[in-house]
Design an enzyme around this catalytic site. Structure first.
Site, PDB file in Angstrom:
ATOM      1  N   SER A 155      33.568  41.564  45.740  1.00 13.47           N
ATOM      2  CA  SER A 155      33.939  41.043  47.058  1.00 13.47           C
ATOM      3  C   SER A 155      33.090  41.699  48.145  1.00 13.47           C
ATOM      4  O   SER A 155      31.865  41.572  48.136  1.00 13.47           O
ATOM      5  CB  SER A 155      35.441  41.244  47.285  1.00 13.47           C
ATOM      6  OG  SER A 155      35.900  40.481  48.370  1.00 13.47           O
ATOM      7  N   ASP A 251      39.144  30.707  45.103  1.00 13.38           N
ATOM      8  CA  ASP A 251      38.575  31.788  45.896  1.00 13.38           C
ATOM      9  C   ASP A 251      37.786  31.185  47.050  1.00 13.38           C
ATOM     10  O   ASP A 251      36.878  30.381  46.843  1.00 13.38           O
ATOM     11  CB  ASP A 251      37.640  32.613  45.005  1.00 13.38           C
ATOM     12  CG  ASP A 251      37.026  33.818  45.705  1.00 13.38           C
ATOM     13  OD1 ASP A 251      37.275  33.999  46.908  1.00 13.38           O
ATOM     14  OD2 ASP A 251      36.304  34.568  45.039  1.00 13.38           O
ATOM     15  N   HIS A 281      40.550  35.025  43.364  1.00 17.57           N
ATOM     16  CA  HIS A 281      39.817  36.140  43.949  1.00 17.57           C
ATOM     17  C   HIS A 281      40.561  37.436  43.640  1.00 17.57           C
ATOM     18  O   HIS A 281      41.779  37.508  43.717  1.00 17.57           O
ATOM     19  CB  HIS A 281      39.699  35.968  45.463  1.00 17.57           C
ATOM     20  CG  HIS A 281      38.864  37.020  46.110  1.00 17.57           C
ATOM     21  ND1 HIS A 281      37.499  36.908  46.232  1.00 17.57           N
ATOM     22  CD2 HIS A 281      39.184  38.219  46.654  1.00 17.57           C
ATOM     23  CE1 HIS A 281      37.015  37.980  46.827  1.00 17.57           C
ATOM     24  NE2 HIS A 281      38.019  38.792  47.095  1.00 17.57           N
TER      25      HIS A 281
END
Length: 313
Positions: A155, A251, A281
């Site tokens: 991320s 996501d 995610h």
């Protein structure tokens, strides 16, 4: 919404909903950090490794805390890893299990870097810390000691890994064997289809969370379009190390992950892209809980093993 959410991931989402906590984007950073770190109790302990030690890395801005996981005494390479959390949340403890798992899967030492967080330290503090840590690890007095170095993260940490790869190329080093980009933030455009698709609070991260993250990390919109914040906007991606890219279907970051992988390929950078069509995610860190997390870490570890292996004559 396309693919169905994996039943194991659905359990995580249902448990999140049952708590009834306010959405992240309504919280103060301190409260959001406590909530994210609480995930560590859900994930549980990671696998045993030969040694774990905390260190402090010198940098231009002062000391950077880091944690070193050594799976064995003769690890063939070193992974410099940056945790996720939108540059605002996340910690060494919160990512302890997944870093342990990655060390075991790859056979490499993992250096988990506790870079400075926003809003106390806005852009480019996290990127500067990440690169300073990488340069030290790969340097003459660093932990690598001549071994191959991989940069990775998930991320926002994937964003930092991609930025480090670009900085290393432009600075003439350190050389990198691979970049591991797990559902990375690669651009500041929050109006892609996948962002608009995941604009509610039913998933781990949604569009409003990403607005909150960007507002804390890079409050000046002019800084967001620079390659150090949005690596997808770099004019030239050639000459970068081979990339192992992981994306998840459910996501908001899905499309920019695909776009970055495609641009790397267009620049003749070797890319292996693994897409998890039923995952959410954040899944990569839920080792012990999600079978797909265990598989993703194992497969990434295998790719890293191959990347750091000595070249055959």
């Amino acid at each position: 919404m396309g693919a169905t959410v994996h039943p194991q991931a659905r359990q995580i989402l249902d448990a999140k909903a049952a708590v009834g906590a306010p959405p992240l984007w309504e919280l103060a950073p301190s409260d959001a950090r406590a909530g994210v770190d609480a995930n560590a109790s859900v994930i549980g302990a990671g696998p045993d490794v030969a040694s774990v030690r905390d260190i402090v890395i010198g940098s231009k801005a002062g000391g950077i805390k880091a944690r070193v996981y050594a799976p064995a005494a003769d690890a063939p390479g070193v992974i410099v890893y940056f945790h996720g959390g939108g540059w605002v949340v996340g910690s060494l403890d919160g990512w302890d299990a997944s870093c342990r798992a990655l060390a075991v899967a790859s056979g490499c030492d993992v250096v988990s870097v506790d870079y400075r967080l926003a809003p106390e330290h806005i852009f480019p503090a996290a990127a500067d810390d990440a690169f300073d840590a990488l340069v030290w690890v790969a340097g003459p007095d660093g932990l690598a000691a001549g071994r191959p170095v991989v940069v990775g993260g998930d991320s926002a940490g994937g964003n930092l890994a991609a930025v480090c790869a670009l900085r290393a190329r432009d600075a003439g080093g350190p050389p990198l064997a691979m970049q591991l980009l797990v559902y990375p933030v690669t651009d500041c455009d929050l109006n892609r289809r996948s962002y608009l698709q995941y604009d509610g609070n039913e998933f781990i991260v949604n569009r409003r969370d990403m607005v909150w993250f960007w507002d804390h990390y890079a409050p000046d919109p002019a800084t967001r379009v620079t390659p150090d914040a949005s690596p997808l906007r770099a004019r030239d991606l050639s000459g970068l190390p081979p990339a192992y890219v992981i994306t998840a279907e459910h996501d908001p970051l899905r499309e920019e992950g695909f776009e970055y992988a495609e641009r790397l390929r267009a620049a003749r950078v070797p890319v292996e892209h693994r897409h998890f069509g039923s995952q959410i995610h954040g899944f990569f860190t839920f080792v012990n809980v999600l079978e797909d997390a265990d598989k993703a870490v194992a497969d990434a570890g295998a790719a890293i093993r191959a990347a750091v292996a000595p070249a055959k004559d």
